[in-house]
Design an enzyme around this catalytic site. Sequence first.
Site, PDB file in Angstrom:
ATOM      1  N   GLY A  11      13.566  -0.417   1.050  1.00 48.47           N
ATOM      2  CA  GLY A  11      14.260   0.224   2.149  1.00 48.47           C
ATOM      3  C   GLY A  11      14.359   1.726   1.981  1.00 48.47           C
ATOM      4  N   ASP A  34      12.372  -6.925  -3.664  1.00 49.11           N
ATOM      5  CA  ASP A  34      12.540  -7.008  -2.209  1.00 49.11           C
ATOM      6  C   ASP A  34      11.967  -8.340  -1.761  1.00 49.11           C
ATOM      7  OD1 ASP A  34      12.738  -6.365   0.677  1.00 49.11           O
ATOM      8  OD2 ASP A  34      13.014  -4.324  -0.046  1.00 49.11           O
ATOM      9  N   TYR A 144      28.216  -5.274  11.457  1.00 46.94           N
ATOM     10  CA  TYR A 144      27.867  -4.467  10.285  1.00 46.94           C
ATOM     11  C   TYR A 144      29.129  -3.918   9.631  1.00 46.94           C
ATOM     12  CZ  TYR A 144      25.599  -0.732   7.558  1.00 46.94           C
ATOM     13  OH  TYR A 144      25.173   0.089   6.551  1.00 46.94           O
TER      14      TYR A 144
END
Length: 333
Positions: A11, A34, A144
């Site tokens: 990321g 990942d 979130y």
Amino acid sequence: MKKVMITGALGQIGSELAERLRRDLGVDNVIATDIRKPENNPTVENGHFEILDVQDYDKFLEIAKTNKVDTIIHLAALLSATAEQRPAFAWNLNMGGLMNALEVAREVGEGTKFFAPSSIAAYGPDAQPDNTPQDTVMHPTTMYGVTKVSGEMLENYYHDKYGVDTRSVRFPGLISYKVEPGGGTTDYAVDIYYEALKNKSYKSFIDKGTYMDMMYMDDAIDAIVKLMNADPSRLVHRNAFNITAMAFEPEQIAASIKRRIPDFEMGYDVDPVRQGIANSWPNAIDATDAKTEWDFSPNYDLDKMTDEMLVRLSKKFAEEGVETKVSFDTVES
């Protein structure tokens, strides 16, 4: 930190942090992971890399124990706008993955260092919008934000209950030239530099007058390293510290770009989902406690960041053969 495992290493944060820690600690002392393994990716090719779905606890624990890590940096998560589109998946990934990461840290041994970032999204619209304090009401209205404030409490629990050395920051919007944005509300402040070079114009999905805290990625990486190396006896808050370098609205970043590209033009095509998210966040937060407890100090303001972004992206586009309408070789003094 001597041997570090990073989740979500492909990321925006993870790719740059893996590069930095490989320089600091040695290539063999950073295990990047990942859920995918792309070809010709520097994070994959330039050091130890393993495929890991953070929801797979057994594999997570196996990698950590086999490599005898003493630090886990857990970055795997779904970002703000994407999380609103898939709230159930966001909860399962963000909270289930975090729970697994903390359990692995507990299993590895008491005193294991642990970092998982929080966000300014943790506050919500009830918080004081300007100079938002470290300790205040937190009623996020996005999935979130809900996962981030829940994560802060969970990390505190594992520190108090099991002795895991948890540490965290509330990141503002992060701006980087190395990895393209991945679904965040603040990503307009990355997109704008790409489009300024390619087309000398940009349509912002965030409306004029919308202030949000931001930070150049170099400062964000420095903050993680400095916090993880800080004397634990100084840390009062741990999970999580407010940090920021600047707060601006779209017009101000456009003005900063026009210093270097005078005919740059910006319009607006507001995305109601991301605008609603932005409206629920603070305008500017207070980072006093981070400065007091572990000497947080950013190096980049808006204009310095703009100069750096335009030069770095120009070089990146040239290397990739991407056509642009303007390019820069050096930062003007």
